[in-house]
Design a protein around this motif. Sequence first.
Motif, PDB file in Angstrom:
ATOM      1  N   ARG A  28      -0.170 -14.124  -2.855  1.00 30.08           N
ATOM      2  CA  ARG A  28      -0.510 -13.849  -1.465  1.00 30.08           C
ATOM      3  C   ARG A  28       0.711 -14.005  -0.583  1.00 30.08           C
ATOM      4  NH1 ARG A  28      -6.216 -17.100  -0.478  1.00 30.08           N
ATOM      5  NH2 ARG A  28      -7.469 -15.925  -1.985  1.00 30.08           N
ATOM      6  N   PRO A  29       0.830 -13.155   0.435  1.00 31.50           N
ATOM      7  CA  PRO A  29       1.985 -13.286   1.335  1.00 31.50           C
ATOM      8  C   PRO A  29       1.860 -14.546   2.172  1.00 31.50           C
ATOM      9  CG  PRO A  29       0.454 -11.634   2.151  1.00 31.50           C
ATOM     10  CD  PRO A  29      -0.027 -12.026   0.788  1.00 31.50           C
ATOM     11  N   PRO A  30       2.965 -15.064   2.659  1.00 30.66           N
ATOM     12  CA  PRO A  30       2.907 -16.261   3.508  1.00 30.66           C
ATOM     13  C   PRO A  30       2.043 -16.018   4.741  1.00 30.66           C
ATOM     14  CG  PRO A  30       5.168 -15.740   2.860  1.00 30.66           C
ATOM     15  CD  PRO A  30       4.329 -14.591   2.434  1.00 30.66           C
ATOM     16  N   ARG A  31       1.590 -17.142   5.297  1.00 29.04           N
ATOM     17  CA  ARG A  31       0.691 -17.042   6.448  1.00 29.04           C
ATOM     18  C   ARG A  31       1.366 -16.353   7.627  1.00 29.04           C
ATOM     19  NH1 ARG A  31      -2.485 -22.332   8.195  1.00 29.04           N
ATOM     20  NH2 ARG A  31      -3.335 -21.871   6.100  1.00 29.04           N
ATOM     21  N   ARG A  36       1.778 -11.622  11.234  1.00 35.81           N
ATOM     22  CA  ARG A  36       2.539 -10.489  11.757  1.00 35.81           C
ATOM     23  C   ARG A  36       1.861  -9.171  11.429  1.00 35.81           C
ATOM     24  NH1 ARG A  36       7.044 -13.525   9.998  1.00 35.81           N
ATOM     25  NH2 ARG A  36       7.188 -12.255   8.099  1.00 35.81           N
ATOM     26  N   ARG A  37       1.286  -9.085  10.220  1.00 37.34           N
ATOM     27  CA  ARG A  37       0.574  -7.860   9.856  1.00 37.34           C
ATOM     28  C   ARG A  37      -0.640  -7.634  10.759  1.00 37.34           C
ATOM     29  NH1 ARG A  37       0.433  -7.941   3.201  1.00 37.34           N
ATOM     30  NH2 ARG A  37       2.692  -7.578   2.868  1.00 37.34           N
TER      31      ARG A  37
END
Length: 448
Positions: A28-31, A36-37
């Motif tokens: 999973r991408p960082p929080r 930002r997404r």
Amino acid sequence: MNGTRTAGPRRAPAPRGGGRSRTSATARPPRGRRVRRLYERARRAWDRPLTAYYVILGASLLITVLGLVMVYSASIIKALELSLPATYFFRKQFLAAVIGGALLLIAARMPVKLHRALAYPLLMGTVFLMVLVQIPGIGHEVNGNQNWIYLGGPFQLQPSEFGKLALILWGADLLARKQEKRLLTQWKHLLVPLVPIAFLLLGLIMLGGDMGTAIILTAILFGLLWLAGAPTRLFVSVLTVAGAIGVMLIRTSENRMARIGCLGATEPGPGDLCWQAVHGIYALASGGWFGSGLGASVEKWGQLPEPHTDFIFAITGEELGLAGTLSVLALFAALGYAGIRVAGRTEDPFVRYAAGGVTTWITAQAVINIGAVLGLLPIAGVPLPLFSYGGSALLPTMFAVGLLIAFARDEPTAKAALAMRQPRPGSRAGVSWMSMRRRVKKRPSGER
């Protein structure tokens, strides 16, 4: 060998939870990246051509519908006290909302040229009606303010409410004409005749004693001057003159001085001068997070004056709680922000001035009404736009919202987006949909 065993390579511990590895969690991408997404998605959604159009339409309709519900709930006891049917005020407000909805649709479909053509007739008609209000036998006094004209039966009209719309349309047309001739760089053209006509309307309103409507009209005037690019010195000069006149009008009225003295009051005080302000706070405080339930207000049982007009926000807080009041605030914030977007993205000076004036009107009136209920501002006696009871206030406000919708539709990108959604002449939506379905080739059952 001394009997010790050499350490071989350690085996990785078996994953827990049924043999599942932690690769999915670490993938999973960082929080921060996810945030930002989400922000980028929200920004792209807001930048779509029809976003302002849908926000203005949706927010205004939601405020109006919720206002009808709260008017019905808040006015039942008041109607029974006056020996009227329980739905008396609700039926009048519903009729005004229906007429206002028709005005909204008409304004949303009218071209900009027709809006500009209505500016001068609307201004002259409003001034004529406001003069009639001051004639004895024609004007009618309500709550100490002589600002009403009876239309027959239970219906009456407050011309000063239409003065807000008249000043916006006429002022926007005037400033747009002068901008086209490049005259707004001169002080005399920036002030004359905009400021004298605005002061004429203010004088007629103050003859009836309606300080609240005068404050809203002053806010509209300052909004138009700011949009026209008035220099800071000129802006401060006009603000100083208006402030001096306001202070003089407040100091010469015991009622207005008493309202100033009720700021932040927690007790009704001697003679119950702060009764309304304090019980508005009581209503909000007793609502809690989610309120006591729709129709379960205690303050509307004769404790809080004007529960369905000026202090309907307090009843909303008591029955719907903090969640309900924050929802109303969010809707007004969305409506105001969308109006700013319409005013900022247009190249037409009339659209910019008119959209900015309408946004200033609705936002300033909402802030003054809610601020008074919260005890942060003096009680000015202005209704909450689109929400409080009062047909004279609802009709011009819904027409003004129709203006914003028309301006939002008039943006070039919005026009193109709406044109793409309309079916071509001679074609049917169903045929095009079926033709699109026939173009999809069948895939094998195992293919994805």
